[in-house]
Design a protein around this motif. Structure first.
Motif, PDB file in Angstrom:
ATOM      1  N   UNK A  46       0.800  -1.218   0.000  1.00 17.49           N
ATOM      2  CA  UNK A  46       0.000   0.000   0.000  1.00 17.49           C
ATOM      3  C   UNK A  46       0.829   1.263   0.000  1.00 17.49           C
ATOM      4  N   UNK A  47       2.131   1.159   0.307  1.00 16.13           N
ATOM      5  CA  UNK A  47       3.006   2.321   0.290  1.00 16.13           C
ATOM      6  C   UNK A  47       3.585   2.532  -1.105  1.00 16.13           C
ATOM      7  N   UNK A  48       3.914   3.775  -1.418  1.00 19.31           N
ATOM      8  CA  UNK A  48       4.543   4.070  -2.694  1.00 19.31           C
ATOM      9  C   UNK A  48       5.901   3.390  -2.767  1.00 19.31           C
ATOM     10  N   UNK A  49       6.203   2.825  -3.902  1.00 22.86           N
ATOM     11  CA  UNK A  49       7.487   2.158  -4.086  1.00 22.86           C
ATOM     12  C   UNK A  49       8.521   3.159  -4.573  1.00 22.86           C
ATOM     13  N   UNK A  50       9.777   2.797  -4.473  1.00 23.81           N
ATOM     14  CA  UNK A  50      10.835   3.644  -4.975  1.00 23.81           C
ATOM     15  C   UNK A  50      11.333   4.669  -3.990  1.00 23.81           C
ATOM     16  N   UNK A  51      10.871   4.634  -2.747  1.00 27.21           N
ATOM     17  CA  UNK A  51      11.317   5.584  -1.738  1.00 27.21           C
ATOM     18  C   UNK A  51      11.854   4.880  -0.513  1.00 27.21           C
ATOM     19  N   UNK A  52      12.248   5.656   0.452  1.00 29.15           N
ATOM     20  CA  UNK A  52      12.774   5.123   1.693  1.00 29.15           C
ATOM     21  C   UNK A  52      11.843   5.502   2.839  1.00 29.15           C
ATOM     22  N   UNK A  53      11.946   4.767   3.932  1.00 22.01           N
ATOM     23  CA  UNK A  53      11.177   5.062   5.132  1.00 22.01           C
ATOM     24  C   UNK A  53      12.162   5.193   6.281  1.00 22.01           C
ATOM     25  N   UNK A  54      12.225   6.362   6.893  1.00 23.35           N
ATOM     26  CA  UNK A  54      13.205   6.614   7.947  1.00 23.35           C
ATOM     27  C   UNK A  54      12.850   5.885   9.239  1.00 23.35           C
ATOM     28  N   UNK A  55      11.565   5.874   9.569  1.00 24.81           N
ATOM     29  CA  UNK A  55      11.157   5.242  10.807  1.00 24.81           C
ATOM     30  C   UNK A  55       9.660   5.037  10.852  1.00 24.81           C
ATOM     31  N   UNK A  56       9.233   4.188  11.768  1.00 28.41           N
ATOM     32  CA  UNK A  56       7.823   3.897  12.012  1.00 28.41           C
ATOM     33  C   UNK A  56       7.553   4.226  13.471  1.00 28.41           C
ATOM     34  N   UNK A  57       6.383   4.759  13.757  1.00 33.44           N
ATOM     35  CA  UNK A  57       5.994   5.051  15.131  1.00 33.44           C
ATOM     36  C   UNK A  57       4.561   4.589  15.325  1.00 33.44           C
ATOM     37  N   UNK A  58       4.172   4.328  16.564  1.00 32.10           N
ATOM     38  CA  UNK A  58       2.818   3.894  16.854  1.00 32.10           C
ATOM     39  C   UNK A  58       2.250   4.608  18.063  1.00 32.10           C
ATOM     40  N   UNK A  59       0.925   4.526  18.200  1.00 38.85           N
ATOM     41  CA  UNK A  59       0.255   5.141  19.345  1.00 38.85           C
ATOM     42  C   UNK A  59      -0.391   4.100  20.250  1.00 38.85           C
TER      43      UNK A  59
END
Length: 451
Positions: A370-383
């Motif tokens: 579901x995320x756009x491809x071709x990029x990076x993800x620095x971090x994930x956070x949750x609540x």
């Protein structure tokens, strides 16, 4: 062999000088490394050769003079006077299991943050000196979450007077902590020009750590005991990544950005002494992306279980004596952070999108449906119930995305899907008191109240 501590025994004269300005033997260390590595927070994934599955480090070495005789944090100063931070004493209670009673008490009127609206709450352009560089890092005070810290770098060729900012009213107004330093190479300062990571003691709002590296004039590991008004350089080097033990604020891991791999620095007394765990053969590009694979709530790992993310994800269970390569997916040059979800699943940023581990980092899978491809993800956070991520360079801007914490594999736009930021979500923090998600995105500090 386990590493040995440095400088635990200090002379009476040395102890008297801790936190003072009496140091005489100033070493010209901690200057800019440059090194052609590009901007911290950039979108390039780490590259480099592989080290094979597994490796053995030195197990830790005594640090007596980091790269120059007499450097800050050395026990080799000729006159025994060192501006070293006084020893940090563990509280004896696990912070993750018994956090402080957090409150949100702004000193003035806080910014209006309606649910579902992404707001830029950083210093206004007129407040920043001309030529402001990237917004690299943020943190809030765990005891009073209305107190925010934000780190800017000084743009190359621009003003040297952008650095660490502080707000006591939730981001409505900001104060630059210091404006200049008469000697960037000594061991004391009231101004840090390129903060890369910030940590605030959950049990002492006046006690802070900052790492500085890359193009900074004040590179090193810095400690403050007065809420950021003054600083002691406890170690001189090009240092960036930082992770604090979830049970012990005195126990800190520090990694490097530099082209030479320093491995992992470890302190168990808040910077008063260090152990250097040298990088095994095959590590490249520094040790950015340092974290603890330690979640006391789900009883996973311990204080000796660490992760390092550069061209691969690497894991140790014996405090750096031996390492295992656990993923071939590279980290991000400048910033990779991790997050334990409520069910104990571990998430990490990477150069290929979110990574997910259900066995405390021993194996990893991509989690980007579901995320756009071709990029990076620095971090994930949750609540506690939902996860949040934002892709960079796919192309920008990209929307804030969310996934249930008990899923973490399928992602959808948050809210109306129009919450976008130009450079993704870096250094995310969630305040459970206000339900506000904070992150930096190279340009400023962003905030959204998620519920």
């Amino acid at each position: 062999m386990r590493g040995t501590f440095v400088g635990v025994l200090m002379s009476a004269a040395s102890l008297m000088a801790c936190g003072g300005s009496e140091n005489v033997d100033k070493a010209a260390t901690g200057g800019s490394s440059g090194a052609g590595m590009g901007a911290i927070g950039g979108s390039g994934a780490a590259t480099g050769g592989s080290s094979g599955m597994g490796g053995s480090g030195s197990g830790g070495t005594s640090v007596t003079a980091p790269h120059a005789p007499g450097a800050c944090g050395s026990t080799d100063r000729s006159n025994n006077f060192e501006a070293r931070a006084r020893a940090c004493v563990p509280s004896g209670e696990c912070m993750a299991l018994k956090p402080p009673q957090a409150k949100y008490e702004p000193s003035g009127e806080a910014p209006e943050l309606p649910v579902g609206k992404l707001v830029d709450i950083g210093p206004k352009p007129a407040e920043l000196e001309s030529g402001a560089g990237n917004a690299l890092t943020m943190a809030f005070d765990p005891e009073n979450t209305a107190i925010l810290y934000l780190g800017y770098e000084a743009k190359i060729g621009g003003s040297p007077y952008n650095g660490l900012w502080k707000s006591t009213d939730g981001g409505s107004t900001w104060k630059l902590l210091g404006t200049s330093d008469a000697d960037f190479f000594d061991c004391n300062s009231n101004y840090l020009d390129l903060p890369v990571n910030i940590a605030v003691d959950p049990h002492d709002s006046q006690h802070l750590y900052v790492t500085e590296g890359v193009r900074g004039a004040s590179n090193g590991f810095w400690v403050s005991w007065d809420g950021g008004e003054s600083w002691i350089r406890a170690y001189s080097d090009d240092l960036t990544a930082m992770a604090v033990d979830p049970c012990d604020f005195c126990h800190v891991l520090v990694g490097s950005h530099g082209t030479y791999p320093v491995g992992v620095l470890e302190t168990k007394d808040g910077g008063h002494s260090f152990t250097q765990h040298e990088a095994p053969s095959g590590w490249e590009g520094g040790s950015y992306g340092v974290s603890f694979a330690y979640d006391p709530k789900s009883k996973q790992g311990d204080a000796s279980t660490w992760l390092v993310h550069n061209s691969k994800m690497r894991r140790t269970t014996d405090a750096g004596a031996t390492w295992t390569d656990v993923s071939d997916i590279g980290g991000i040059h400048g910033s990779t952070t991790t997050y334990f979800a409520a069910d104990g699943t571990l998430y990490s940023g990477s150069g290929a999108g979110p990574l997910r581990s259900s066995d405390n980092g021993m194996t990893w899978t991509k989690s980007g449906d579901g995320l756009s491809s071709g990029g990076v993800t620095y971090g994930i956070i949750g609540d506690g119930s939902a996860l949040y991520a934002m892709v960079d360079n796919a192309p920008p801007p990209q929307p804030l995305m969310t996934s249930p914490e008990d899923d973490g594999q399928s992602w959808a736009p948050y809210g109306s899907g129009d919450l976008e930021a130009p450079r993704g979500m870096m250094q995310p923090h969630f305040d459970a008191v206000t339900n506000i998600l904070y992150f930096v995105n190279n340009t400023s500090l962003m905030a959204v109240r998620v519920r």
